[in-house]
Design an enzyme around this catalytic site. Sequence first.
Site, PDB file in Angstrom:
ATOM      1  N   HIS A 264       0.932  -1.148   0.070  1.00 34.36           N
ATOM      2  CA  HIS A 264      -0.247   0.134  -0.218  1.00 34.36           C
ATOM      3  C   HIS A 264       0.606   0.764  -0.319  1.00 34.36           C
ATOM      4  O   HIS A 264       1.626   1.519   1.070  1.00 34.36           O
ATOM      5  CB  HIS A 264      -1.132  -0.721   1.287  1.00 34.36           C
ATOM      6  CG  HIS A 264      -0.331   0.414   2.415  1.00 34.36           C
ATOM      7  ND1 HIS A 264      -0.223   0.855   3.281  1.00 34.36           N
ATOM      8  CD2 HIS A 264      -0.115  -0.702   3.561  1.00 34.36           C
ATOM      9  CE1 HIS A 264       0.110   1.356   4.448  1.00 34.36           C
ATOM     10  NE2 HIS A 264      -0.093  -0.065   4.643  1.00 34.36           N
TER      11      HIS A 264
ATOM     12  N   GLU B 215      -4.878   1.488   1.548  1.00 37.35           N
ATOM     13  CA  GLU B 215      -4.995   0.741   2.861  1.00 37.35           C
ATOM     14  C   GLU B 215      -5.343   0.899   4.501  1.00 37.35           C
ATOM     15  O   GLU B 215      -5.795   0.180   5.327  1.00 37.35           O
ATOM     16  CB  GLU B 215      -3.929  -0.306   2.601  1.00 37.35           C
ATOM     17  CG  GLU B 215      -3.668  -0.682   3.811  1.00 37.35           C
ATOM     18  CD  GLU B 215      -3.113  -1.903   5.605  1.00 37.35           C
ATOM     19  OE1 GLU B 215      -3.595  -2.711   6.016  1.00 37.35           O
ATOM     20  OE2 GLU B 215      -2.882  -0.584   5.586  1.00 37.35           O
TER      21      GLU B 215
ATOM     22  N   ASP C  28       3.854  -5.823   3.718  1.00 41.83           N
ATOM     23  CA  ASP C  28       3.483  -5.235   4.428  1.00 41.83           C
ATOM     24  C   ASP C  28       4.960  -4.990   5.884  1.00 41.83           C
ATOM     25  O   ASP C  28       5.065  -6.109   6.068  1.00 41.83           O
ATOM     26  CB  ASP C  28       2.050  -5.286   5.173  1.00 41.83           C
ATOM     27  CG  ASP C  28       1.170  -3.478   5.557  1.00 41.83           C
ATOM     28  OD1 ASP C  28       2.176  -2.725   5.638  1.00 41.83           O
ATOM     29  OD2 ASP C  28       0.314  -3.294   5.439  1.00 41.83           O
TER      30      ASP C  28
ATOM     31  N   HIS D 198       3.433   3.091  13.992  1.00 41.70           N
ATOM     32  CA  HIS D 198       2.106   4.173  13.297  1.00 41.70           C
ATOM     33  C   HIS D 198       3.183   5.704  14.312  1.00 41.70           C
ATOM     34  O   HIS D 198       2.325   6.136  15.063  1.00 41.70           O
ATOM     35  CB  HIS D 198       1.501   3.548  14.166  1.00 41.70           C
ATOM     36  CG  HIS D 198       0.813   3.111  12.973  1.00 41.70           C
ATOM     37  ND1 HIS D 198      -0.967   3.384  12.636  1.00 41.70           N
ATOM     38  CD2 HIS D 198       0.876   2.436  11.773  1.00 41.70           C
ATOM     39  CE1 HIS D 198      -1.427   2.290  11.704  1.00 41.70           C
ATOM     40  NE2 HIS D 198      -0.120   2.169  10.783  1.00 41.70           N
TER      41      HIS D 198
HETATM   42 CO    CO Z   1      -0.028   0.913   9.005  1.00 42.02          CO
HETATM   43 ZN    ZN Z   2       0.741  -0.912   6.643  1.00 37.61          ZN
END
Ligand code: CO
Ligand code: ZN
Length: 353
Positions: free
Chosen positions: A67, A209, A232, A320
């Site tokens: 993504h 995503e 990912d 994140h």
């Molecule tokens: Co993420």
């Molecule tokens: Zn991701």
Amino acid sequence: MNVKLLQKLTEAHGVPGQEDAIREIVREELKKVCDISVDSMGNMICFKAATEKAKKGEPKKLMLAAHMDEIGFMVKFIDDKGFLRLQPLGGWDPRQMASQRVIVHTKSGPINGLLGLQTKPKHMLTPEEANKPVTTDSYFVDIGMDGDTAKKKVRLGDMVTMDRTFQQMGKLCTCKCMDDRVSVYTMIEAVKAAKTHSVDVYAVATVQEEVGLRGATTSGWAIKPDVAIAIDITLANDIPGIPETDHVTKLGEGTAIKIMDSSLICHPKIVEHFRELAEKNKIKHQMEVLPFGGTDAGGIQRLHGGIPSFTLSIPTRYVHTVNETVHSDDVDASVKLLARYIEDAHNGDYSYK
Ligand code: CO
Ligand code: ZN
């Protein structure tokens, strides 16, 4: 490792639905090896036909998905003093947003800003105020403009991203949005590195995503692959204060072969296939069981009565946050294993008896 490309990908900006800058980088990298098209959602489909004839019948379709979007924000309100309020796009931990600089991407170009917290400085805090929980709504953006100027420059829906540049620390690379640009990098490099293959490869740089696997679901439906591999990041919680039982993966221990996360149980026969290839080619790898989180493969697996699906993961610390960090050896191992898989995908038999 092609550090320049990873730097370019991670310093580019693109929240869910506004992935244009990333699309241009992918196009630039793969246009010589693939036929490129973009669907109505913005997914970029890079097609590379089988280089060898399939043993029988038509070549099988292998879909790769990484993504392009990063977690970020869009402007949802501009007040009369010129302060902006934000709609989060993707899962932010409000504690990790403190004191960050941001970029507001306006129609006439980027503007510098900072994330302000609705609180007084430490000197003036009462114990109750200090203990008040922080939420994403506790933040606003200061762009140093009065209300009229701000309303002229900024429009609702403008994207806001974290302002953070790429940096190397020994063998580690850190920047915002390794999730999931390090996988876009891995997909690009693996497609280039794969020599001969008798499957048709659909390398898809997906959109949206972080708001629910949306681009992978539509592109996976259109392609209807025989097998789907998402790439990912996964959690590497190998840091002080976290018990070993919660590490999930460790940085520097190799590419991660996912067994499951909360969006899918990877097809056991693909897991085995990846494991065998890693062992045969002496590629450093670790197995991953992730109790939370999801990837594009979770969306694709449930299409068309079920598609054998799997995720190859890149261990990442501080996921994140603006400091997402990977180990260059793990990235190299991921590229290598994915390339070997592309070359060997036709040998995969994922049917059940
Ligand atoms: Co993420
Ligand atoms: Zn991701």
